[in-house]
Design an enzyme around this catalytic site. Structure first.
Site, mmCIF file in Angstrom:
data_model
loop_
_atom_site.group_PDB
_atom_site.id
_atom_site.type_symbol
_atom_site.label_atom_id
_atom_site.label_comp_id
_atom_site.label_asym_id
_atom_site.label_seq_id
_atom_site.Cartn_x
_atom_site.Cartn_y
_atom_site.Cartn_z
ATOM 1 N N GLU A 103 -5.285 -8.479 0.716
ATOM 2 C CA GLU A 103 -5.905 -8.137 2.010
ATOM 3 C C GLU A 103 -7.388 -7.890 1.813
ATOM 4 O O GLU A 103 -7.790 -7.217 0.852
ATOM 5 C CB GLU A 103 -5.325 -6.838 2.602
ATOM 6 C CG GLU A 103 -4.021 -6.985 3.298
ATOM 7 C CD GLU A 103 -3.520 -5.673 3.902
ATOM 8 O OE1 GLU A 103 -4.362 -4.835 4.322
ATOM 9 O OE2 GLU A 103 -2.295 -5.503 3.947
ATOM 10 N N GLU A 135 0.793 -1.229 0.000
ATOM 11 C CA GLU A 135 0.000 0.000 0.000
ATOM 12 C C GLU A 135 0.825 1.279 0.000
ATOM 13 O O GLU A 135 0.734 2.088 0.945
ATOM 14 C CB GLU A 135 -0.949 0.011 1.207
ATOM 15 C CG GLU A 135 -1.961 -1.103 1.190
ATOM 16 C CD GLU A 135 -2.941 -1.043 2.369
ATOM 17 O OE1 GLU A 135 -2.835 -0.132 3.206
ATOM 18 O OE2 GLU A 135 -3.814 -1.919 2.455
HETATM 19 O O1 IFM Z 1 -3.739 -3.096 9.315
HETATM 20 C C1 IFM Z 1 -3.747 -2.553 8.038
HETATM 21 C C2 IFM Z 1 -2.613 -3.099 7.201
HETATM 22 O O2 IFM Z 1 -1.376 -2.876 7.810
HETATM 23 C C3 IFM Z 1 -2.597 -2.432 5.840
HETATM 24 N N1 IFM Z 1 -3.891 -2.516 5.205
HETATM 25 C C4 IFM Z 1 -5.050 -2.141 5.984
HETATM 26 C C5 IFM Z 1 -5.048 -2.855 7.324
HETATM 27 C C6 IFM Z 1 -6.286 -2.449 8.147
HETATM 28 O O3 IFM Z 1 -6.273 -1.080 8.390
#
Ligand code: IFM
Length: 441
Positions: free
Chosen positions: A352, A156
């Protein structure tokens, strides 16, 4: 809580869960500090005043956590390698042990090489950080490459740029607004150099984990549409266009650092072909013309100078974090990426997807995951080449500026005793995986 059977995903589909080093490892004294250690030491930065010094103590309890992964039945585990730990004596040995343990348990290791914990003293505003990153990546690949097949360069970069460098709610805490763009460019350059370093070390399957979400204009009013388009440019296309087309989207190139020729040469590196494209999806955003400083979901306050405002998505349940639950946004996002990039979009893996809810009997999480896995199947049925799905997260963990107040885990962690307790969603996900592998007919 049982749900209706989930439609079958294609053979070879990769099911997994994700974590990151800073959020779970602890053992902070056994490594160099990162920008996040510096940031959390400043009063008021983390809502509950906590730090990640111990977190889930995964560094010492990784065997127990790998046993949870094996029992869950995932094919793969996405974790991150801490650059500050690798810089410290014995740091790489930890990842060596973790990868061995995963392989012995039949779980494929999928390391992310940067998940926001930059070594303290380094800075993404400096171009040189990209070359340093590539050298660190070579060290990790030389050590783990005999057992790791699938690699992720960055997690990200959009959030790391926005929250860490533009708005200052994450480390390193800068409030540069548009002057943060060099941090985005240097992360993308670091990604491209890392792809080259990984290939030189013999790596076969290289991807990135980019956050994406559909942007919905607040209304048909041209001012709202224009604002939504700009938001989409900054949060989505700024990162996917250079990676997948070798060009920055219109409206961005002129804001970039350095002379144009240098950026062009960098873009060739940034656009190194990827073997797969990781997507982190949580929710869409509804965006309109500026309305002055406003607090949006997640407690984030966007400054009044921004040329857009983020509005509530009405009529949807929200997670404990205040994020709207919109499963079909995932189908829309993936078909949109396919339509925008066509053959240039490599096979996609959802790196994710998850939600924060309290409690062990976490039916809301089950409903969230169930809806999103079905929406993902919708994208597959619509012809998007999706190869995997990773839940965020295996464990409750240190949720950055929220501290330990937001629980994303399939497994509950008691942060006083560090005891792990699988939640109802863990049992649900295990059943989903069993059903997906059951013989057909
Ligand atoms: O916890 C985070 C992760 O580190 C990166 N993506 C979003 C998740 C939830 O906020």
């Amino acid at each position: 809580m049982a749900t209706q059977p989930i439609p079958r995903f294609p053979d070879g589909f990769l099911w997994g869960v994700s974590t990151s080093a800073h959020q779970i490892e602890g053992a902070a004294r056994l490594r160099e500090p990162s920008v996040w250690d510096v940031f959390t030491a400043e009063p008021g930065r983390v809502k509950d005043g906590s730090t990640a010094a111990v977190a889930c103590d995964h560094y010492h309890r990784y065997r127990e956590d790998v046993a949870l992964l094996a029992d869950l039945g995932v094919d793969a585990y996405r974790f991150s390698v801490s650059w500050p730990r690798v810089n410290s004596p014995g740091g790489l040995d930890f990842y060596d042990r973790l990868v061995d343990e995963l392989c012995a348990a039949g779980v494929r290791p999928v390391p992310t090489l940067f998940h926001w914990d930059l070594p303290a003293g380094l800075d993404w505003l400096e171009r040189d950080t990209a070359s340093r990153f590539a050298r660190y990546v070579t060290r990790v690949a030389d050590r783990l490459g005999d057992r790791v097949v699938r690699w992720i360069t960055l997690n990200e970069p959009a959030e790391h740029t926005l929250l860490g460098h533009a708005l200052g709610t994450h480390a390193p805490g800068r409030t540069l607004l548009f002057d943060a763009l060099p941090a985005a460019h240097h992360q993308l350059l670091a990604h491209g150099l890392a792809v080259r370093a990984l290939r030189a070390a013999g790596a076969a399957e290289i991807g990135i984990a980019n956050s994406h979400g559909p942007t919905w204009p607040a209304s048909d009013d041209p001012a709202d549409r224009e604002a939504a388009d700009f938001y989409d440019l900054l949060l989505n296309r700024l990162f996917s266009d250079p990676l997948l087309t070798g060009r920055y989207p219109e409206g961005i190139a002129e804001l970039m650092p350095g002379d144009a020729r240098r950026v062009d040469a960098d873009l060739e590196i940034i656009a190194e072909p990827l073997d797969w494209y990781g997507v982190n999806y949580y929710a869409p955003a509804r965006v309109g013309a500026p309305q002055g400083a406003k607090t949006v979901f997640g407690g984030l306050t966007l400054p009044a100078e921004l040329p857009f405002s983020v509005r509530a998505i009405e009529g949807r349940p929200v997670t404990d974090f205040g994020w709207p639950v919109v499963p079909e946004g995932l189908t829309e996002l993936l078909t949109g990426l396919r339509d925008r990039y066509g053959d240039r979009l490599p096979p996609v893996v959802i790196t994710e997807n998850g939600c924060s809810y309290e409690g062990l009997d976490d039916r809301d999480r089950i409903a969230y995951l169930d809806g999103h896995v079905r929406a993902l199947h919708g994208a597959v049925a619509a012809g998007v080449d999706v190869r995997g799905y990773f839940v965020w997260s295996l464990l409750d963990n240190f949720e950055w500026a929220e501290g330990y107040a937001r629980r994303f885990g399939l497994v509950h962690v008691d942060f006083a005793t560090l005891e792990r307790t699988p939640k109802a969603s863990y049992a649900w996900f295990r059943e989903v995986l069993r059903a997906q592998r059951a013989p057909v007919g």
